[in-house]
Design a protein around this motif. Structure first.
Motif, mmCIF file in Angstrom:
data_model
loop_
_atom_site.group_PDB
_atom_site.id
_atom_site.type_symbol
_atom_site.label_atom_id
_atom_site.label_comp_id
_atom_site.label_asym_id
_atom_site.label_seq_id
_atom_site.Cartn_x
_atom_site.Cartn_y
_atom_site.Cartn_z
ATOM 1 N N PRO B 120 0.834 -1.198 0.000
ATOM 2 C CA PRO B 120 0.000 0.000 0.000
ATOM 3 C C PRO B 120 0.870 1.248 0.000
ATOM 4 O O PRO B 120 1.935 1.274 0.628
ATOM 5 C CB PRO B 120 -0.792 -0.091 1.299
ATOM 6 C CG PRO B 120 -0.364 -1.332 1.990
ATOM 7 C CD PRO B 120 0.712 -2.000 1.215
ATOM 8 N N VAL B 121 0.418 2.244 -0.713
ATOM 9 C CA VAL B 121 1.123 3.518 -0.704
ATOM 10 C C VAL B 121 1.013 4.135 0.684
ATOM 11 O O VAL B 121 -0.078 4.295 1.226
ATOM 12 C CB VAL B 121 0.503 4.473 -1.753
ATOM 13 C CG1 VAL B 121 1.107 5.868 -1.610
ATOM 14 C CG2 VAL B 121 0.695 3.924 -3.153
ATOM 15 N N ARG B 122 2.149 4.409 1.283
ATOM 16 C CA ARG B 122 2.171 5.128 2.560
ATOM 17 C C ARG B 122 2.830 6.475 2.293
ATOM 18 O O ARG B 122 4.034 6.538 2.096
ATOM 19 C CB ARG B 122 2.961 4.363 3.626
ATOM 20 C CG ARG B 122 2.295 3.086 4.091
ATOM 21 C CD ARG B 122 3.091 2.429 5.210
ATOM 22 N NE ARG B 122 2.688 2.892 6.512
ATOM 23 C CZ ARG B 122 1.684 2.371 7.203
ATOM 24 N NH1 ARG B 122 0.986 1.373 6.701
ATOM 25 N NH2 ARG B 122 1.366 2.840 8.392
ATOM 26 N N PRO B 131 0.309 4.335 15.702
ATOM 27 C CA PRO B 131 -0.738 3.355 15.994
ATOM 28 C C PRO B 131 -2.109 3.935 15.626
ATOM 29 O O PRO B 131 -2.378 5.110 15.890
ATOM 30 C CB PRO B 131 -0.620 3.155 17.507
ATOM 31 C CG PRO B 131 0.768 3.560 17.854
ATOM 32 C CD PRO B 131 1.137 4.650 16.887
ATOM 33 N N GLY B 132 -2.928 3.094 15.021
ATOM 34 C CA GLY B 132 -4.258 3.552 14.613
ATOM 35 C C GLY B 132 -4.337 3.871 13.131
ATOM 36 O O GLY B 132 -5.412 4.156 12.618
ATOM 37 N N VAL B 133 -3.169 3.822 12.442
ATOM 38 C CA VAL B 133 -3.164 4.021 10.984
ATOM 39 C C VAL B 133 -2.954 2.652 10.325
ATOM 40 O O VAL B 133 -2.009 1.941 10.669
ATOM 41 C CB VAL B 133 -2.036 4.983 10.553
ATOM 42 C CG1 VAL B 133 -2.070 5.174 9.030
ATOM 43 C CG2 VAL B 133 -2.168 6.313 11.267
ATOM 44 N N TYR B 134 -3.858 2.279 9.401
ATOM 45 C CA TYR B 134 -3.843 0.934 8.834
ATOM 46 C C TYR B 134 -3.817 0.951 7.311
ATOM 47 O O TYR B 134 -4.513 1.743 6.682
ATOM 48 C CB TYR B 134 -5.086 0.152 9.274
ATOM 49 C CG TYR B 134 -5.180 0.002 10.765
ATOM 50 C CD1 TYR B 134 -4.520 -1.027 11.426
ATOM 51 C CD2 TYR B 134 -5.908 0.916 11.522
ATOM 52 C CE1 TYR B 134 -4.577 -1.162 12.806
ATOM 53 C CE2 TYR B 134 -5.986 0.803 12.906
ATOM 54 C CZ TYR B 134 -5.308 -0.235 13.541
ATOM 55 O OH TYR B 134 -5.367 -0.363 14.897
ATOM 56 N N GLY B 135 -3.027 0.066 6.749
ATOM 57 C CA GLY B 135 -3.129 -0.252 5.324
ATOM 58 C C GLY B 135 -3.991 -1.504 5.186
ATOM 59 O O GLY B 135 -4.227 -2.203 6.173
ATOM 60 N N VAL B 136 -4.475 -1.762 3.995
ATOM 61 C CA VAL B 136 -5.291 -2.976 3.813
ATOM 62 C C VAL B 136 -4.894 -3.680 2.530
ATOM 63 O O VAL B 136 -5.595 -3.617 1.528
ATOM 64 C CB VAL B 136 -6.806 -2.660 3.796
ATOM 65 C CG1 VAL B 136 -7.312 -2.495 5.202
ATOM 66 C CG2 VAL B 136 -7.104 -1.419 2.968
ATOM 67 N N GLN B 137 -3.784 -4.375 2.590
ATOM 68 C CA GLN B 137 -3.314 -5.062 1.395
ATOM 69 C C GLN B 137 -3.313 -6.568 1.592
ATOM 70 O O GLN B 137 -3.712 -7.313 0.717
ATOM 71 C CB GLN B 137 -1.916 -4.553 1.025
ATOM 72 C CG GLN B 137 -1.221 -5.317 -0.074
ATOM 73 C CD GLN B 137 -1.928 -5.192 -1.414
ATOM 74 O OE1 GLN B 137 -2.884 -4.439 -1.552
ATOM 75 N NE2 GLN B 137 -1.497 -5.962 -2.392
ATOM 76 N N ILE B 165 -10.334 1.047 -3.092
ATOM 77 C CA ILE B 165 -10.142 0.564 -1.723
ATOM 78 C C ILE B 165 -10.722 1.553 -0.732
ATOM 79 O O ILE B 165 -11.418 1.174 0.208
ATOM 80 C CB ILE B 165 -8.636 0.340 -1.446
ATOM 81 C CG1 ILE B 165 -8.093 -0.737 -2.378
ATOM 82 C CG2 ILE B 165 -8.423 -0.066 0.003
ATOM 83 C CD1 ILE B 165 -6.586 -0.881 -2.320
ATOM 84 N N GLY B 166 -10.480 2.845 -0.967
ATOM 85 C CA GLY B 166 -10.986 3.858 -0.054
ATOM 86 C C GLY B 166 -12.504 3.840 0.036
ATOM 87 O O GLY B 166 -13.087 3.901 1.121
ATOM 88 N N LEU B 248 -4.883 4.590 -0.569
ATOM 89 C CA LEU B 248 -4.208 5.341 -1.628
ATOM 90 C C LEU B 248 -3.738 4.442 -2.757
ATOM 91 O O LEU B 248 -2.962 4.857 -3.603
ATOM 92 C CB LEU B 248 -3.029 6.106 -1.046
ATOM 93 C CG LEU B 248 -3.433 7.258 -0.114
ATOM 94 C CD1 LEU B 248 -2.240 7.755 0.676
ATOM 95 C CD2 LEU B 248 -4.035 8.395 -0.931
ATOM 96 N N GLY B 249 -4.192 3.224 -2.721
ATOM 97 C CA GLY B 249 -3.757 2.319 -3.770
ATOM 98 C C GLY B 249 -2.440 1.656 -3.410
ATOM 99 O O GLY B 249 -1.937 1.792 -2.289
ATOM 100 N N VAL B 250 -1.887 0.938 -4.357
ATOM 101 C CA VAL B 250 -0.709 0.132 -4.089
ATOM 102 C C VAL B 250 0.346 0.359 -5.159
ATOM 103 O O VAL B 250 0.055 0.866 -6.240
ATOM 104 C CB VAL B 250 -1.071 -1.371 -4.024
ATOM 105 C CG1 VAL B 250 -2.050 -1.642 -2.896
ATOM 106 C CG2 VAL B 250 -1.647 -1.848 -5.359
ATOM 107 N N ARG B 251 1.545 -0.014 -4.814
ATOM 108 C CA ARG B 251 2.656 0.018 -5.774
ATOM 109 C C ARG B 251 3.254 -1.383 -5.829
ATOM 110 O O ARG B 251 3.200 -2.125 -4.848
ATOM 111 C CB ARG B 251 3.745 0.995 -5.289
ATOM 112 C CG ARG B 251 3.336 2.448 -5.312
ATOM 113 C CD ARG B 251 3.269 3.022 -6.735
ATOM 114 N NE ARG B 251 2.777 4.389 -6.719
ATOM 115 C CZ ARG B 251 1.491 4.732 -6.785
ATOM 116 N NH1 ARG B 251 0.554 3.776 -6.865
ATOM 117 N NH2 ARG B 251 1.103 5.985 -6.768
ATOM 118 N N PRO B 252 3.845 -1.729 -6.961
ATOM 119 C CA PRO B 252 4.459 -3.059 -7.064
ATOM 120 C C PRO B 252 5.540 -3.230 -5.998
ATOM 121 O O PRO B 252 6.328 -2.306 -5.754
ATOM 122 C CB PRO B 252 5.086 -3.042 -8.468
ATOM 123 C CG PRO B 252 4.431 -1.921 -9.196
ATOM 124 C CD PRO B 252 4.012 -0.921 -8.177
#
Lengths: 457, 457
Positions: B120-122, B131-137, B165-166, B248-252
């Motif tokens: 996931p784009v961070r 803490p409390g910020v999550y990606g979902v990949q 995703i959002g 925010l989407g993902v990158r390879p």
């Protein structure tokens, strides 16, 4: 420039689409548009009749796309209850009879559109014209049936024929509280499917309480002392009936065309070129249920009565008559239907059709689901695919399933049009998300299996 | 013949499809198959995470297509919690670290499959790792998020990014009782659609009570005294948050590949040939979210992270490694999604993409319905179509509507693959019956309008 005259025979989908389209392209000084309809309804959805009968939709008004008044306001001189009784092609005129007054008049044309539709098959059986026996082709037919159902105190209905119309009418009659028996000569209902797929439809029909009697021919309609229908007789016995619905399909209504010497195909449907001009004619056009269309898969002309084709034909004819240019390239044989919550779809060739054409093919049948397996309401579906040996060209697809099954056949319809191979289909970029499809769409699963068979077969 | 060794890096869709397929084609004496997965889950549907989060589906078990044990029973030596840390391509070996013991070992290969997925784009923002910020990949991400949601007493959630995703996560969080704000830099949600179509999605999101803040960039994540996330700061002010989800989407994920000098595209995704072999390599294959794929409409490679592509890549790689022959010809950019009962679909090019390519095109947007207008539950849909000027070639379709809208995009996906013109599309023989479609399918209505624009434009 002198005003040209367009005469349209038949006021349903093909005829009125042609009339409306030509009207939009030419103003009234350039083109007069007259249309004759012998019934009391024009521009209606005959496909809606089973749902009207079943009480699912209102009728007949809701099934009418545009009323005669609306057509007239738009500059189409639509004459209702007026039957064209003769075509004088050398004289460029048609004779029309006002069914109310009985008066006949001649109307000259520069362009003539034949959109005379189809008539339900009425088998030459004793008693088939008895009160209580109904066809369902026109809104007038639908109205007569509904009136009849309301008058009938009995609750037993027999549907003769288990094709689309028969199956849809069976459901409608069940919804209206009738005990329904469907009698079909073939081994399975839905002869528009291969028998193995038709068997799935039979299961669903039985599940909704319909008695499905197959493999037997109807031998007559038995009438009672009052002259009304009392039973349907078959080779295997009688089925008591207070109401009988004919669901044997339709034939092109081309009596006028035949009398005028116009070219007809094997089914009796008019033959046209790609612009929907009657073959060999300069200014006579035909479309809708009265024509044969080119089947792009088999390369032959076939009679397929479907509102969606009729609308397209009308659009093409109207464009050409209106001075534009359009063609109808043909069909691939797509049809979708439902019985209760079972969805039924086919496109392309059945096994029997492919064999009759001398094609050698493989078949692949797979079970899949409408959504990701873990997603709520993922419903099962069966997809059967036919592909030509060696070349792998897609020949046909049949689908039987629940919600989300039928319209998946559209993917195959486009693939057939583009003459894709099943191997090419395995890579199609179809929409995927868990609420809409498994990660491999059911059509792709079938394509993979068919492709493997082609490779090894 | 000596046993060959296949090593797979990454145990999700592409990797395990490749492993399974190769395993089926070659017996154990011929081929050893080892796969390394650094997480705790393999062969799962990441696309299901929003539905798991929202409580629509169970998880994580239901999202796992095949467990590690099942893979092992089928002869794939799948090592979980094992991360490949280096590729030694000249030496034909990879170094793997057992994340439990920390022990590293080298494993030789004859064929190597890179299926390292995406991350996931961070954004490089202060506080983004709080803490409390999550990606979902990954399923591990999903589990961490769900644990976090259960621990949180607050009920305010901010989703950063309003792409697929959002939007899906926003719905999931609403379902779990959160007050949800979505912050998006673009003018409309769903930048995968043209802005006019994205505006329809915005309406639906607002309709379900989501606050949609667009046209503003996130400037930081604000933490509270406990170090946990407290708010999301934007150019236009702060949005209080007990939970933040990165959408925010993902990158390879191609760190290993880059270190090994393998060819990467503009997005950082691996470049392969049509057989899914890494370009310039003989025995290194790649598929899934870590590669760029050929976009058949634009003729360029793009990064599109989608499970359905990953599965196809795996199938192709496994077939080739297993001694067969298969190719992945490319994609046309199809994607479907839903937010509540709104269905969203696109395929082909957006206006912005077509313009960037120097294409001149017409657009046609039409309103239609999912069923015949008179049939119950006929639901509205908007179809937008792009076609190239002069040639009339279909360039793209976007659909926003209710039930029955999204999968209609498949017709356009096949038409794009076959390089059809919109004029050709007007004649497509799509399934018609009142419960399934108006007599002109919405896609055909759009094609007619686009075709008319091409002719006059």
């Amino acid at each position: 420039m002198a005003q040209r005259r367009l005469v349209v025979v038949g006021g349903d989908a093909a005829g009125m689409s042609a009339a409306s389209r030509a009207r939009r392209l030419k103003d009234r000084e350039q083109l007069e548009v007259v249309a004759f309809e012998r019934g009391r309804f024009a521009s209606y959805s005959a496909c809606g009749i089973p749902y009207w009968t079943g009480g699912v939709v209102d009728g007949p008004g809701a099934l009418v796309a545009r009323t005669p008044e609306e057509h007239r306001e738009r500059g189409v001189d639509l004459r209702m209850l007026t039957e064209v009784t003769e075509l004088d092609l050398p004289g460029q005129r048609v004779r029309a009879r006002d069914l109310t007054s009985g008066r006949e008049t001649w109307h000259g044309f520069d362009d003539l559109v034949l959109a005379t539709g189809a008539r339900p098959v009425r088998p030459p059986l004793e008693g088939v014209d008895a009160p209580g026996v109904y066809g369902v082709q026109t809104l007038d037919d639908g109205k007569a049936l509904l009136d009849g159902l309301e008058r009938t105190t009995g609750r037993r209905a027999v549907v003769i024929g288990a094709g689309y119309i028969g199956v849809e009418m069976a459901e409608a009659l069940v919804r209206r509280g009738f005990a329904v028996t469907v009698v079909e000569r073939a081994a399975q209902p839905m002869a528009t499917l291969d028998p193995d797929m038709g068997a799935l439809v039979r299961e669903a029909m039985c599940g909704m309480g319909v008695e499905v009697v197959t493999g037997t021919a109807v031998t007559g309609v038995v009438t009672g002392g009052d002259g009304r229908v009392a039973a349907v007789a078959t080779e295997d016995g009688e089925h008591p009936a207070d109401v009988v619905v004919l669901g044997l399909g339709v034939r092109p209504e081309t009596t006028l065309a035949r009398a005028a010497g116009l070219p007809l195909g094997e089914s009796g449907g008019l033959l046209t070129d790609l612009a929907m001009r009657v073959r060999g004619q300069g200014n006579v056009w035909a479309g809708g249920d009265c024509v044969e269309v080119l089947d792009l898969v088999s390369g032959r002309t076939r009679h397929i009565a479907l509102g969606t084709h009729a609308n397209k034909h009308g659009q093409v004819i109207g464009t050409n008559v209106g001075g534009g240019y359009a063609t109808f390239p043909g069909v691939v044989g797509t049809a979708v239907s439902k019985v209760c919550d079972l969805e039924i779809a086919r496109t392309g060739l059945l096994e029997e059709q492919a064999t009759a054409m001398g094609l050698r093919f493989v078949t692949a049948t797979v079970e899949s689901t409408s959504r990701a397996g873990y997603y709520p309401q993922a419903s099962p579906m069966t997809v059967k695919m036919l592909a030509e040996r060696r070349t792998g060209r897609l020949l046909g697809v049949q689908i039987v399933g629940r919600e989300g099954a039928a319209k998946r056949v559209d993917v195959a319809a486009v693939a057939l049009t583009a003459r894709m191979t099943v191997d090419q289909m395995t890579a199609l970029d179809l929409g995927y998300a868990p609420p809409f499809s498994p990660v491999w769409d059911p059509v792709l699963v079938a394509a993979r299996k068919a492709s493997a068979s082609v490779a090894t077969g």
